[in-house]
Design an enzyme around this catalytic site. Structure first.
Site, PDB file in Angstrom:
ATOM      1  N   GLU A  41       4.486  -5.250   7.275  1.00  0.00           N
ATOM      2  CA  GLU A  41       3.711  -4.185   7.933  1.00  0.00           C
ATOM      3  C   GLU A  41       4.149  -3.895   9.356  1.00  0.00           C
ATOM      4  O   GLU A  41       4.185  -2.735   9.770  1.00  0.00           O
ATOM      5  CB  GLU A  41       2.213  -4.542   7.921  1.00  0.00           C
TER       6      GLU A  41
ATOM      7  N   GLU B  93      -0.739  -9.316  -0.653  1.00  0.00           N
ATOM      8  CA  GLU B  93      -2.165  -9.545  -0.386  1.00  0.00           C
ATOM      9  C   GLU B  93      -2.986  -9.494  -1.681  1.00  0.00           C
ATOM     10  O   GLU B  93      -3.923 -10.262  -1.862  1.00  0.00           O
ATOM     11  CB  GLU B  93      -2.656  -8.517   0.635  1.00  0.00           C
TER      12      GLU B  93
ATOM     13  N   GLY C 283       0.620  -5.043   0.976  1.00  0.00           N
ATOM     14  CA  GLY C 283      -0.576  -5.047   0.135  1.00  0.00           C
ATOM     15  C   GLY C 283      -0.337  -5.671  -1.234  1.00  0.00           C
ATOM     16  O   GLY C 283      -1.282  -6.141  -1.876  1.00  0.00           O
TER      17      GLY C 283
ATOM     18  N   ALA D   3       0.869  -1.176   0.000  1.00  0.00           N
ATOM     19  CA  ALA D   3       0.000   0.000   0.000  1.00  0.00           C
ATOM     20  C   ALA D   3       0.903   1.223   0.000  1.00  0.00           C
ATOM     21  O   ALA D   3       2.085   1.145   0.354  1.00  0.00           O
ATOM     22  CB  ALA D   3      -0.885  -0.016   1.240  1.00  0.00           C
TER      23      ALA D   3
HETATM   24  N1  CAA Z   1       4.604   3.127  -0.754  1.00  0.00           N
HETATM   25  C1  CAA Z   1       5.036   4.276  -1.295  1.00  0.00           C
HETATM   26  N2  CAA Z   1       6.226   4.394  -1.928  1.00  0.00           N
HETATM   27  C2  CAA Z   1       6.998   3.299  -2.004  1.00  0.00           C
HETATM   28  C3  CAA Z   1       6.603   2.069  -1.473  1.00  0.00           C
HETATM   29  C4  CAA Z   1       5.350   2.003  -0.813  1.00  0.00           C
HETATM   30  N3  CAA Z   1       4.878   0.853  -0.291  1.00  0.00           N
HETATM   31  N4  CAA Z   1       7.586   1.173  -1.686  1.00  0.00           N
HETATM   32  C5  CAA Z   1       8.552   1.808  -2.362  1.00  0.00           C
HETATM   33  N5  CAA Z   1       8.202   3.101  -2.561  1.00  0.00           N
HETATM   34  C6  CAA Z   1       8.973   4.154  -3.242  1.00  0.00           C
HETATM   35  C7  CAA Z   1      10.139   4.610  -2.395  1.00  0.00           C
HETATM   36  O1  CAA Z   1       9.700   5.568  -1.444  1.00  0.00           O
HETATM   37  C8  CAA Z   1      11.046   5.198  -3.446  1.00  0.00           C
HETATM   38  O2  CAA Z   1      10.556   6.463  -3.810  1.00  0.00           O
HETATM   39  P1  CAA Z   1      11.591   7.690  -4.043  1.00  0.00           P
HETATM   40  O3  CAA Z   1      12.430   7.228  -5.206  1.00  0.00           O
HETATM   41  O4  CAA Z   1      10.680   8.825  -4.362  1.00  0.00           O
HETATM   42  O5  CAA Z   1      12.384   7.826  -2.796  1.00  0.00           O
HETATM   43  C9  CAA Z   1      10.812   4.267  -4.639  1.00  0.00           C
HETATM   44  O6  CAA Z   1       9.574   3.624  -4.406  1.00  0.00           O
HETATM   45  C10 CAA Z   1      11.888   3.215  -4.778  1.00  0.00           C
HETATM   46  O7  CAA Z   1      11.995   2.514  -3.536  1.00  0.00           O
HETATM   47  P2  CAA Z   1      13.370   2.397  -2.706  1.00  0.00           P
HETATM   48  O8  CAA Z   1      14.268   3.542  -3.017  1.00  0.00           O
HETATM   49  O9  CAA Z   1      13.021   2.148  -1.286  1.00  0.00           O
HETATM   50  O10 CAA Z   1      13.968   1.082  -3.400  1.00  0.00           O
HETATM   51  P3  CAA Z   1      14.948   0.008  -2.712  1.00  0.00           P
HETATM   52  O11 CAA Z   1      15.392  -0.870  -3.833  1.00  0.00           O
HETATM   53  O12 CAA Z   1      15.960   0.657  -1.877  1.00  0.00           O
HETATM   54  O13 CAA Z   1      13.994  -0.847  -1.731  1.00  0.00           O
HETATM   55  C11 CAA Z   1      11.988  -2.009  -1.108  1.00  0.00           C
HETATM   56  C12 CAA Z   1      12.922  -1.592  -2.249  1.00  0.00           C
HETATM   57  C13 CAA Z   1      12.720  -2.970  -0.175  1.00  0.00           C
HETATM   58  C14 CAA Z   1      10.780  -2.693  -1.713  1.00  0.00           C
HETATM   59  C15 CAA Z   1      11.581  -0.755  -0.314  1.00  0.00           C
HETATM   60  O14 CAA Z   1      11.080   0.210  -1.233  1.00  0.00           O
HETATM   61  C16 CAA Z   1      10.507  -0.994   0.708  1.00  0.00           C
HETATM   62  O15 CAA Z   1      10.789  -1.513   1.759  1.00  0.00           O
HETATM   63  N6  CAA Z   1       9.244  -0.591   0.408  1.00  0.00           N
HETATM   64  C17 CAA Z   1       8.151  -0.667   1.324  1.00  0.00           C
HETATM   65  C18 CAA Z   1       7.679  -2.095   1.504  1.00  0.00           C
HETATM   66  C19 CAA Z   1       6.573  -2.143   2.549  1.00  0.00           C
HETATM   67  O16 CAA Z   1       6.777  -1.873   3.700  1.00  0.00           O
HETATM   68  N7  CAA Z   1       5.347  -2.522   2.114  1.00  0.00           N
HETATM   69  C20 CAA Z   1       4.222  -2.597   2.981  1.00  0.00           C
HETATM   70  C21 CAA Z   1       3.469  -1.310   2.898  1.00  0.00           C
HETATM   71  S1  CAA Z   1       2.174  -1.189   4.112  1.00  0.00           S
HETATM   72  C22 CAA Z   1       0.907  -2.128   3.502  1.00  0.00           C
HETATM   73  O17 CAA Z   1       1.000  -2.692   2.433  1.00  0.00           O
HETATM   74  C23 CAA Z   1      -0.304  -2.210   4.358  1.00  0.00           C
HETATM   75  C24 CAA Z   1      -1.288  -3.233   3.923  1.00  0.00           C
HETATM   76  O18 CAA Z   1      -1.220  -4.372   4.292  1.00  0.00           O
HETATM   77  C25 CAA Z   1      -2.400  -2.851   3.070  1.00  0.00           C
END
Ligand code: CAA
Length: 266
Positions: free
Chosen positions: A139, A119, A116, A71
């Site tokens: 999460e 999911e 998400g 998400a």
């Molecule tokens: N939401 C918004 N933006 C996101 C995102 C997310 N879930 N995941 C990645 N991005 C964005 C980053 O902020 C980044 O943006 P900028 O270039 O503007 O800084 C861009 O995508 C590239 O990501 P990274 O620079 O972080 O890339 P990386 O290769 O270093 O890492 C990753 C990749 C490990 C996937 C890392 O991006 C990450 O950990 N992302 C979040 C994963 C996460 O926690 N997902 C769960 C979200 S909560 C949820 O989903 C709730 C639910 O159950 C409904």
């Protein structure tokens, strides 16, 4: 307006009997914003309305790095429980729409399927993945719990113990481990092989009765998590329904006459 502001972040391409839904927000690793979720919802409504011709759906993420990284975290800062509920209900609506789509949906994962994103894949009928993929429910690392069905569908697919471990640690698993866990049905060396493999599966499905496949999906979805007795009743209803269809008459007759069946177009 510049193209970047108007380009849709979700595309629906129907190519013969295969529909391809593409999440195209690679700058945010295809994170599910409200707009993306609304567009996914609309795409699956459209596919369901065209059910007669579509025999299978591929759900893919653009950009080569992620299926969906979760998400949209940027929309969460400073928000309270009302926003949490709104977000979760929208995510669940999309998941239910995928489950209500009569044609099987294959999540084609090439890269991250996190939170998400995992999911969303779990709401699909099958997950196929490239070797370069990673799966997880991170999460709790954000102070959240899974909100689009992770606590519900993940334990059904990988078993409660593995689901607990993944949800409590937030650790990521690779494709090989995901196959062993029963999360990924089939692995592929690269994206081209993945998409070709998914299309081959849909071609196999398309040889069968569309009514029977849709009824089987309906029962599988409706019976999931129900007590055995209720689930069995749902199967009996579905089986009974089969016995009233032209496709059943054709399929059984074709078998007995040793010929290929000519099923309905759905
Ligand atoms: N939401 C918004 N933006 C996101 C995102 C997310 N879930 N995941 C990645 N991005 C964005 C980053 O902020 C980044 O943006 P900028 O270039 O503007 O800084 C861009 O995508 C590239 O990501 P990274 O620079 O972080 O890339 P990386 O290769 O270093 O890492 C990753 C990749 C490990 C996937 C890392 O991006 C990450 O950990 N992302 C979040 C994963 C996460 O926690 N997902 C769960 C979200 S909560 C949820 O989903 C709730 C639910 O159950 C409904």
């Amino acid at each position: 307006a510049p193209e970047s502001e108007t380009a849709p972040e979700v595309r629906l391409d129907v190519d013969g009997d295969v529909a391809v839904v593409t999440i195209d927000r690679p700058r945010a690793l295809n994170a599910l914003s409200g707009d993306v979720l609304e567009a996914l919802d609309a795409a699956f409504v459209q596919i369901t309305d065209a059910a007669a011709s579509v025999r299978g759906v591929l759900l893919v993420g653009e950009g080569g790095r992620a299926f969906v990284a979760g998400a949209d975290i940027s929309a969460m800062q400073g928000r309270g429980p009302e926003e949490g509920e709104r977000m979760a209900r929208l995510g669940h609506r999309v998941a239910e729409r995928i489950e209500a789509c009569p044609a099987p949906v294959i999540a084609c994962v090439d890269g991250f399927a996190l939170g998400g994103g995992l999911e969303l894949a779990l709401a699909c009928d099958l997950i196929y993945a490239t070797d370069a993929s990673a799966f997880g429910q991170p999460e709790v690392r954000l102070g959240l719990i899974p909100g689009f069905g992770g606590t519900v569908r993940l334990p059904r697919v990988v078993g409660p113990a593995r689901a607990r471990e993944l949800i409590y640690t937030g650790r990521r698993i690779d494709t090989e481990e995901a196959v062993r866990a029963g999360l990924v049905a089939r692995r592929f060396p690269d994206r081209d092989a993945l998409l070709a493999g998914a299309r081959e599966t849909i071609a196999l499905i398309a040889q069968n009765s569309p009514v029977a496949v849709a009824d089987a999906k309906h029962v599988l979805v409706a019976a999931a998590g129900r007590p055995t007795g209720e689930a069995v009743e749902l199967e009996i209803d579905g089986f009974m329904h089969s016995f009233g269809t032209d496709d059943m008459r054709e399929g059984v007759t074709a078998f007995l006459e040793k010929r290929t069946p000519g099923f309905s177009r759905g």
